[in-house]
Scaffold this motif. Structure first.
Motif, PDB file in Angstrom:
ATOM      1  N   LEU A  66      10.270  -5.847   2.644  1.00 55.57           N
ATOM      2  CA  LEU A  66       9.883  -7.233   2.914  1.00 55.57           C
ATOM      3  C   LEU A  66      11.030  -8.050   3.500  1.00 55.57           C
ATOM      4  N   ASP A  67      12.253  -7.777   3.068  1.00 53.86           N
ATOM      5  CA  ASP A  67      13.405  -8.489   3.648  1.00 53.86           C
ATOM      6  C   ASP A  67      13.474  -8.251   5.149  1.00 53.86           C
ATOM      7  N   LEU A  68      13.233  -7.004   5.565  1.00 51.29           N
ATOM      8  CA  LEU A  68      13.242  -6.665   6.988  1.00 51.29           C
ATOM      9  C   LEU A  68      12.133  -7.412   7.713  1.00 51.29           C
ATOM     10  N   VAL A  69      10.962  -7.465   7.113  1.00 53.52           N
ATOM     11  CA  VAL A  69       9.828  -8.152   7.731  1.00 53.52           C
ATOM     12  C   VAL A  69      10.146  -9.630   7.948  1.00 53.52           C
ATOM     13  N   PHE A  70      10.685 -10.280   6.913  1.00 51.00           N
ATOM     14  CA  PHE A  70      10.967 -11.711   7.015  1.00 51.00           C
ATOM     15  C   PHE A  70      12.135 -12.009   7.940  1.00 51.00           C
ATOM     16  N   SER A  71      13.023 -11.047   8.130  1.00 58.17           N
ATOM     17  CA  SER A  71      14.162 -11.278   9.025  1.00 58.17           C
ATOM     18  C   SER A  71      13.807 -11.042  10.493  1.00 58.17           C
ATOM     19  N   LYS A  72      12.778 -10.228  10.746  1.00 58.69           N
ATOM     20  CA  LYS A  72      12.453  -9.838  12.118  1.00 58.69           C
ATOM     21  C   LYS A  72      11.194 -10.500  12.666  1.00 58.69           C
ATOM     22  N   CYS A  73      10.318 -10.972  11.785  1.00 61.75           N
ATOM     23  CA  CYS A  73       9.016 -11.460  12.237  1.00 61.75           C
ATOM     24  C   CYS A  73       8.911 -12.980  12.105  1.00 61.75           C
ATOM     25  N   SER A  74       7.946 -13.546  12.784  1.00 65.14           N
ATOM     26  CA  SER A  74       7.644 -14.962  12.592  1.00 65.14           C
ATOM     27  C   SER A  74       7.081 -15.153  11.188  1.00 65.14           C
ATOM     28  N   GLU A  75       7.110 -16.388  10.691  1.00 66.31           N
ATOM     29  CA  GLU A  75       6.581 -16.647   9.353  1.00 66.31           C
ATOM     30  C   GLU A  75       5.104 -16.277   9.259  1.00 66.31           C
ATOM     31  N   LYS A  76       4.360 -16.546  10.334  1.00 64.52           N
ATOM     32  CA  LYS A  76       2.929 -16.250  10.317  1.00 64.52           C
ATOM     33  C   LYS A  76       2.690 -14.747  10.208  1.00 64.52           C
ATOM     34  N   ASP A  77       3.447 -13.965  10.978  1.00 63.09           N
ATOM     35  CA  ASP A  77       3.289 -12.514  10.928  1.00 63.09           C
ATOM     36  C   ASP A  77       3.764 -11.958   9.585  1.00 63.09           C
ATOM     37  N   ALA A  78       4.872 -12.495   9.074  1.00 57.38           N
ATOM     38  CA  ALA A  78       5.386 -12.044   7.783  1.00 57.38           C
ATOM     39  C   ALA A  78       4.390 -12.354   6.666  1.00 57.38           C
ATOM     40  N   GLU A  79       3.769 -13.517   6.748  1.00 56.99           N
ATOM     41  CA  GLU A  79       2.767 -13.889   5.751  1.00 56.99           C
ATOM     42  C   GLU A  79       1.579 -12.936   5.794  1.00 56.99           C
ATOM     43  N   CYS A  80       1.183 -12.540   6.977  1.00 58.67           N
ATOM     44  CA  CYS A  80       0.078 -11.592   7.123  1.00 58.67           C
ATOM     45  C   CYS A  80       0.417 -10.268   6.446  1.00 58.67           C
ATOM     46  N   CYS A  81       1.636  -9.766   6.686  1.00 61.96           N
ATOM     47  CA  CYS A  81       2.068  -8.514   6.064  1.00 61.96           C
ATOM     48  C   CYS A  81       2.118  -8.646   4.554  1.00 61.96           C
ATOM     49  N   LEU A  82       2.674  -9.740   4.083  1.00 63.49           N
ATOM     50  CA  LEU A  82       2.805  -9.957   2.645  1.00 63.49           C
ATOM     51  C   LEU A  82       1.439 -10.009   1.974  1.00 63.49           C
ATOM     52  N   THR A  83       0.500 -10.709   2.587  1.00 62.72           N
ATOM     53  CA  THR A  83      -0.833 -10.821   2.003  1.00 62.72           C
ATOM     54  C   THR A  83      -1.506  -9.463   1.896  1.00 62.72           C
ATOM     55  N   CYS A  84      -1.365  -8.645   2.921  1.00 61.16           N
ATOM     56  CA  CYS A  84      -1.971  -7.306   2.898  1.00 61.16           C
ATOM     57  C   CYS A  84      -1.394  -6.463   1.769  1.00 61.16           C
ATOM     58  N   ILE A  85      -0.096  -6.579   1.541  1.00 68.05           N
ATOM     59  CA  ILE A  85       0.538  -5.814   0.464  1.00 68.05           C
ATOM     60  C   ILE A  85       0.031  -6.295  -0.892  1.00 68.05           C
ATOM     61  N   VAL A  86       0.008  -7.608  -1.084  1.00 67.88           N
ATOM     62  CA  VAL A  86      -0.424  -8.169  -2.372  1.00 67.88           C
ATOM     63  C   VAL A  86      -1.872  -7.800  -2.666  1.00 67.88           C
ATOM     64  N   LEU A  87      -2.712  -7.747  -1.641  1.00 73.10           N
ATOM     65  CA  LEU A  87      -4.129  -7.446  -1.854  1.00 73.10           C
ATOM     66  C   LEU A  87      -4.384  -5.985  -2.219  1.00 73.10           C
ATOM     67  N   LEU A  88      -3.328  -5.185  -2.242  1.00 73.05           N
ATOM     68  CA  LEU A  88      -3.462  -3.819  -2.762  1.00 73.05           C
ATOM     69  C   LEU A  88      -3.450  -3.810  -4.293  1.00 73.05           C
ATOM     70  N   VAL A  89      -2.923  -4.848  -4.915  1.00 74.64           N
ATOM     71  CA  VAL A  89      -2.748  -4.859  -6.367  1.00 74.64           C
ATOM     72  C   VAL A  89      -4.058  -4.679  -7.131  1.00 74.64           C
ATOM     73  N   PRO A  90      -5.174  -5.319  -6.725  1.00 74.92           N
ATOM     74  CA  PRO A  90      -6.420  -5.112  -7.479  1.00 74.92           C
ATOM     75  C   PRO A  90      -6.907  -3.667  -7.500  1.00 74.92           C
ATOM     76  N   ARG A  91      -6.367  -2.812  -6.641  1.00 80.80           N
ATOM     77  CA  ARG A  91      -6.795  -1.415  -6.632  1.00 80.80           C
ATOM     78  C   ARG A  91      -6.120  -0.596  -7.727  1.00 80.80           C
ATOM     79  N   LEU A  92      -5.133  -1.168  -8.383  1.00 83.34           N
ATOM     80  CA  LEU A  92      -4.415  -0.446  -9.422  1.00 83.34           C
ATOM     81  C   LEU A  92      -5.207  -0.429 -10.718  1.00 83.34           C
ATOM     82  N   ASP A  93      -4.960   0.591 -11.533  1.00 81.34           N
ATOM     83  CA  ASP A  93      -5.570   0.654 -12.847  1.00 81.34           C
ATOM     84  C   ASP A  93      -4.994  -0.455 -13.731  1.00 81.34           C
ATOM     85  N   LYS A  94      -5.828  -0.973 -14.622  1.00 78.86           N
ATOM     86  CA  LYS A  94      -5.397  -2.046 -15.522  1.00 78.86           C
ATOM     87  C   LYS A  94      -4.699  -1.440 -16.745  1.00 78.86           C
ATOM     88  N   ASP A  95      -3.480  -0.970 -16.547  1.00 80.77           N
ATOM     89  CA  ASP A  95      -2.718  -0.416 -17.660  1.00 80.77           C
ATOM     90  C   ASP A  95      -1.335  -1.049 -17.682  1.00 80.77           C
TER      91      ASP A  95
END
Length: 286
Positions: A66-95
């Motif tokens: 993520l540090d690389l993403v935020f250093s190389k990309c625009s805020e809008k593009d970095a936000e898009c990447c970050l959101t996609c990563i965070v939206l993987l969390v609901p796929r995890l088991d609840k343990d």
């Protein structure tokens, strides 16, 4: 560099992020038809993890860059990447593993608050919303508070979101006393950073709530809150009109009587609440 958005299936979004990170890793690399590159190895690894539904490892691999993403990309593009990563969390088991992974992801998001701070704060709040258990949400909330209090601007943005919710979180999540104390203290620290009169009042209320949770038999908690007890006493002495002093008899406050420096403060508080100022003149420097 600009991310080009194309129509894709939801399950492919994280691979699109992996592909974009791979392109960032390969910047400046000499490409040949046969040799692997850091980017190609990263993309292959992420693709295999996704195909095997190993989303916990995939999240770790993506968030580590993520540090690389935020250093190389625009805020809008970095936000898009970050959101996609965070939206993987609901796929995890609840343990229990979810709690540690959520904490790790929050730490990765929260690095360098001076870079795209508002975007990262929104990412942390999205992570909180997508964490599926009380322990995971608790850990994400603590990291979010720690992140926001690094900047008065970020603290001011987060304060209205969390103000007045401490008691509900403590009740609904069934927190242990030590965990509740930490939550109240972190929330108080955020309000202190904001610094306007309503926030200062909330800061002192949260300090009082934290002090009220400490039992005299818990030596570690007593030691932890001692500086905050001193702070609460000083705050009331300075501005008795801001909040009601309802912590006088608490063990966390009464422990101040055992040391000369803090005992003087406690005596002065006693005079203000119960005594005669003309017959109890104390010179207290603080």
């Amino acid at each position: 560099m600009t991310i080009h958005l194309v129509e894709t299936y939801e399950e492919d979004s994280h691979i699109a992020v992996a592909r974009h990170i791979a392109s960032l890793l390969d910047e400046g690399q000499v490409k040949t038809a046969l040799a692997d590159t850091p980017g190609s190895l990263f993309l292959a690894d992420c693709t295999n993890l996704a195909n095997e539904y190993r989303y916990d490892e995939l999240i770790k691999r993506l968030s580590s860059h993520l540090d690389l993403v935020f250093s190389k990309c625009s805020e809008k593009d970095a936000e898009c990447c970050l959101t996609c990563i965070v939206l993987l969390v609901p796929r995890l088991d609840k343990d229990s593993h979810l709690t540690e992974l959520a904490r790790k992801l929050a730490l990765d998001i929260g690095k360098q608050p001076d870079v795209a701070g508002e975007v990262k704060l929104n990412g942390l709040l999205t992570l909180y919303s997508n964490a599926q258990t009380a322990p995971a949400r608790y850990m994400v909330l603590l990291q979010t508070l720690e992140f926001a209090k690094q900047s008065k601007q970020l603290a001011a943005l987060l304060a209205p979101v969390v103000k007045g919710k401490a008691d509900e979180w403590n009740r609904v999540w069934g927190l242990k006393p030590s965990m509740a104390i930490e939550l109240y203290l972190q929330l108080a620290a955020l309000m202190k950073v904001v610094g306007d009169r309503p926030s200062v009042k909330e800061y002192l209320r949260l300090l009082s709530s934290a002090l009220a949770l400490v039992k005299s038999s818990e030596a570690a908690d007593m030691a932890k809150v001692k500086p905050f007890a001193i702070e609460a006493v000083k705050a009331f002495i300075r501005s008795p009109d801001i909040f009601q002093c309802d912590f006088w008899e608490l063990p966390a406050v009464q422990q101040l009587s055992r040391e000369p420096g803090s005992a003087a403060l406690l005596r002065l508080l006693d005079v203000m609440l119960n005594g005669d100022m003309q017959n109890n003149v104390l010179a207290v420097a603080f």
